[in-house]
Design a protein around this motif. Structure first.
Motif, PDB file in Angstrom:
ATOM      1  N   LEU A 109      -4.932  -0.793   9.779  1.00 38.71           N
ATOM      2  CA  LEU A 109      -5.059   0.106   8.633  1.00 38.71           C
ATOM      3  C   LEU A 109      -6.470   0.040   8.064  1.00 38.71           C
ATOM      4  CD1 LEU A 109      -4.165   2.011   6.419  1.00 38.71           C
ATOM      5  CD2 LEU A 109      -3.008   0.106   5.281  1.00 38.71           C
ATOM      6  N   VAL A 110      -7.044  -1.150   8.005  1.00 37.37           N
ATOM      7  CA  VAL A 110      -8.421  -1.295   7.532  1.00 37.37           C
ATOM      8  C   VAL A 110      -9.366  -0.503   8.424  1.00 37.37           C
ATOM      9  CG1 VAL A 110     -10.336  -2.914   7.213  1.00 37.37           C
ATOM     10  CG2 VAL A 110      -8.040  -3.534   6.447  1.00 37.37           C
ATOM     11  N   GLU A 111      -9.161  -0.599   9.737  1.00 33.41           N
ATOM     12  CA  GLU A 111     -10.013   0.135  10.684  1.00 33.41           C
ATOM     13  C   GLU A 111      -9.914   1.638  10.452  1.00 33.41           C
ATOM     14  OE1 GLU A 111     -10.598   0.637  15.536  1.00 33.41           O
ATOM     15  OE2 GLU A 111      -9.039  -0.678  14.731  1.00 33.41           O
ATOM     16  N   TYR A 112      -8.680   2.128  10.243  1.00 30.70           N
ATOM     17  CA  TYR A 112      -8.502   3.552   9.956  1.00 30.70           C
ATOM     18  C   TYR A 112      -9.186   3.947   8.647  1.00 30.70           C
ATOM     19  CZ  TYR A 112      -6.494   7.471   7.513  1.00 30.70           C
ATOM     20  OH  TYR A 112      -6.358   8.589   6.744  1.00 30.70           O
ATOM     21  N   LEU A 113      -8.963   3.159   7.580  1.00 30.19           N
ATOM     22  CA  LEU A 113      -9.536   3.486   6.281  1.00 30.19           C
ATOM     23  C   LEU A 113     -11.060   3.548   6.332  1.00 30.19           C
ATOM     24  CD1 LEU A 113      -7.429   1.615   3.586  1.00 30.19           C
ATOM     25  CD2 LEU A 113      -7.784   4.071   3.798  1.00 30.19           C
ATOM     26  N   GLN A 114     -11.659   2.646   7.081  1.00 24.40           N
ATOM     27  CA  GLN A 114     -13.119   2.647   7.183  1.00 24.40           C
ATOM     28  C   GLN A 114     -13.634   3.957   7.777  1.00 24.40           C
ATOM     29  OE1 GLN A 114     -13.533  -0.995   9.391  1.00 24.40           O
ATOM     30  NE2 GLN A 114     -14.050  -2.190   7.582  1.00 24.40           N
ATOM     31  N   THR A 115     -12.983   4.432   8.838  1.00 19.97           N
ATOM     32  CA  THR A 115     -13.425   5.700   9.420  1.00 19.97           C
ATOM     33  C   THR A 115     -13.074   6.871   8.514  1.00 19.97           C
ATOM     34  OG1 THR A 115     -11.380   5.888  10.714  1.00 19.97           O
ATOM     35  CG2 THR A 115     -13.268   4.858  11.788  1.00 19.97           C
ATOM     36  N   ALA A 116     -11.892   6.812   7.873  1.00 15.15           N
ATOM     37  CA  ALA A 116     -11.481   7.915   7.003  1.00 15.15           C
ATOM     38  C   ALA A 116     -12.389   8.042   5.792  1.00 15.15           C
ATOM     39  CB  ALA A 116     -10.033   7.711   6.555  1.00 15.15           C
ATOM     40  N   ILE A 117     -12.767   6.893   5.215  1.00 11.56           N
ATOM     41  CA  ILE A 117     -13.605   6.920   4.017  1.00 11.56           C
ATOM     42  C   ILE A 117     -15.052   7.227   4.365  1.00 11.56           C
ATOM     43  CG2 ILE A 117     -14.540   5.517   2.136  1.00 11.56           C
ATOM     44  CD1 ILE A 117     -11.847   3.979   2.159  1.00 11.56           C
ATOM     45  N   TYR A 152     -15.157  -1.543  -7.287  1.00  8.71           N
ATOM     46  CA  TYR A 152     -15.774  -1.658  -5.960  1.00  8.71           C
ATOM     47  C   TYR A 152     -15.923  -3.120  -5.544  1.00  8.71           C
ATOM     48  CZ  TYR A 152     -19.239  -1.260  -2.218  1.00  8.71           C
ATOM     49  OH  TYR A 152     -19.897  -1.361  -1.019  1.00  8.71           O
ATOM     50  N   ASP A 153     -16.385  -3.959  -6.448  1.00  2.37           N
ATOM     51  CA  ASP A 153     -16.649  -5.360  -6.106  1.00  2.37           C
ATOM     52  C   ASP A 153     -15.384  -6.222  -6.076  1.00  2.37           C
ATOM     53  OD1 ASP A 153     -19.503  -5.125  -5.861  1.00  2.37           O
ATOM     54  OD2 ASP A 153     -19.544  -4.837  -8.043  1.00  2.37           O
ATOM     55  N   GLU A 154     -14.230  -5.630  -6.378  1.00  2.00           N
ATOM     56  CA  GLU A 154     -12.971  -6.371  -6.325  1.00  2.00           C
ATOM     57  C   GLU A 154     -12.208  -6.139  -5.027  1.00  2.00           C
ATOM     58  OE1 GLU A 154     -11.573  -6.648 -10.960  1.00  2.00           O
ATOM     59  OE2 GLU A 154     -11.654  -4.650 -10.047  1.00  2.00           O
ATOM     60  N   TYR A 155     -12.661  -5.200  -4.221  1.00  2.00           N
ATOM     61  CA  TYR A 155     -12.000  -4.953  -2.957  1.00  2.00           C
ATOM     62  C   TYR A 155     -12.283  -6.086  -1.980  1.00  2.00           C
ATOM     63  CZ  TYR A 155      -9.977  -0.362  -3.613  1.00  2.00           C
ATOM     64  OH  TYR A 155      -9.173   0.657  -4.031  1.00  2.00           O
ATOM     65  N   PRO A 156     -11.343  -6.395  -1.089  1.00  2.00           N
ATOM     66  CA  PRO A 156     -11.610  -7.396  -0.061  1.00  2.00           C
ATOM     67  C   PRO A 156     -12.851  -7.022   0.746  1.00  2.00           C
ATOM     68  CG  PRO A 156      -9.279  -6.776  -0.051  1.00  2.00           C
ATOM     69  CD  PRO A 156      -9.987  -5.829  -0.969  1.00  2.00           C
ATOM     70  N   GLU A 157     -13.681  -8.014   1.060  1.00  2.00           N
ATOM     71  CA  GLU A 157     -14.952  -7.734   1.735  1.00  2.00           C
ATOM     72  C   GLU A 157     -14.780  -7.009   3.055  1.00  2.00           C
ATOM     73  OE1 GLU A 157     -17.457 -11.100   2.134  1.00  2.00           O
ATOM     74  OE2 GLU A 157     -17.570 -11.522  -0.022  1.00  2.00           O
ATOM     75  N   HIS A 158     -13.682  -7.308   3.761  1.00  2.00           N
ATOM     76  CA  HIS A 158     -13.504  -6.687   5.071  1.00  2.00           C
ATOM     77  C   HIS A 158     -13.226  -5.192   4.986  1.00  2.00           C
ATOM     78  CE1 HIS A 158      -9.298  -7.494   3.896  1.00  2.00           C
ATOM     79  NE2 HIS A 158      -8.986  -6.464   4.657  1.00  2.00           N
TER      80      HIS A 158
END
Length: 283
Positions: free
Chosen positions: A242-250, A276-282
């Protein structure tokens, strides 16, 4: 349990050949609950990805002899049919006869088709779809019980290459200004600003009709092909896929392809929203 075939009913029918083949997409994302949903086939058309939004192809159908499109024959309430119309930006609604897989006579169903004279930001040129969008079609077709040969053809469709990180210049823009939630909500009232992953965006070219919140991170997460209430509950619990998808989607779709403008970042410390600074770094 055997699914019902269409019977005499006062409810309208809709034929979904793209992301609406996936029931979870209809229910979870669009708030549409099918009364009945079975596989069906529309003769005389072929599926393509010619509804192109900023370089990414979205499902469309084009008239072609000796061809057919497989999809979901969906019985909906009149209220849900209205909801579908709101979501299908860039398409026009036509009536076609669609044959159910499991017997019975063809029924008249609404089909949404994109043509040149419709939505102004749309371009009708064959383009490659995003991998996640294509995955939604494949998953929906499999769950629905669409013909295996047709599903295999969908599975082999090539998808577009997408980037998955901000450029250094974009990171600099993110940190150039800090917004409070009140600041952002005032901007959202204008209709063309949203927050995603704590990034404040000006997005006049983005079709945001379905984004009811100023923070669309959760909405984007639920556009993932394998999204469930459990795996999208919290950003710090998102699975790697899901993180991988979100990165490309965003970063690819929202920021680069839709040419949104990065205005800054959302401040930390709000009880209901992650800055912004509270999101997990990955992520």
């Amino acid at each position: 349990r055997k699914r019902k075939t269409p019977m005499s009913t006062p409810n309208p029918f809709y034929f979904g050949y793209g992301s609406n083949m996936l029931r979870a997409n209809l229910v979870g994302l669009k708030g549409v609950t099918p009364v009945n949903m079975i596989p069906g086939v529309l003769k005389g058309y072929v599926l393509d990805f010619s509804l192109t939004l900023n370089g990414l192809g979205t499902g469309n159908i084009t008239a072609k002899e000796d061809s057919e499109v497989h999809g979901a024959l969906i019985e909906v309430t009149s209220e849900d049919r209205t909801k579908l119309r709101r979501y299908e930006i860039g398409y026009k609604e036509i009536k076609k006869m669609v044959a159910p897989y499991h017997g019975g006579e063809p029924v008249e169903a609404s089909v949404f088709i994109a043509e040149e004279d419709e939505y102004p930001f749309k371009y009708l040129t064959e383009s490659l779809p995003a991998a996640n969008y294509l995955g939604i079609l494949v998953k929906g077709a499999k769950e629905l019980g669409v013909d295996s040969t047709y599903v295999e053809k969908l599975s082999k469709q090539k998808s577009a290459e997408q980037r998955s990180q901000l450029t250094p210049e974009e990171v600099e823009k993110v940190h150039s200004k800090t917004f409070t939630v009140d600041d952002v909500e005032a901007l959202v009232l204008r209709g063309d600003h949203r927050v995603v992953r704590g990034i404040v965006l000006s997005c006049p070219g983005l079709p945001i009709v379905s984004f009811t919140s100023h923070d669309i991170t959760h909405v984007m997460a639920n556009r993932w092909v394998h999204a469930t209430p459990e795996n999208t509950a919290s950003p710090d619990q998102y699975p790697p896929e899901l993180v991988e998808y979100l990165q490309t989607a965003i970063y690819d779709e929202l920021i680069m392809r839709f040419k949104t403008e990065i205005l800054g970042k959302l401040a930390t410390g709000h009880p209901d929203y992650l800055g912004y600074d509270e999101y997990p770094e990955h992520l």
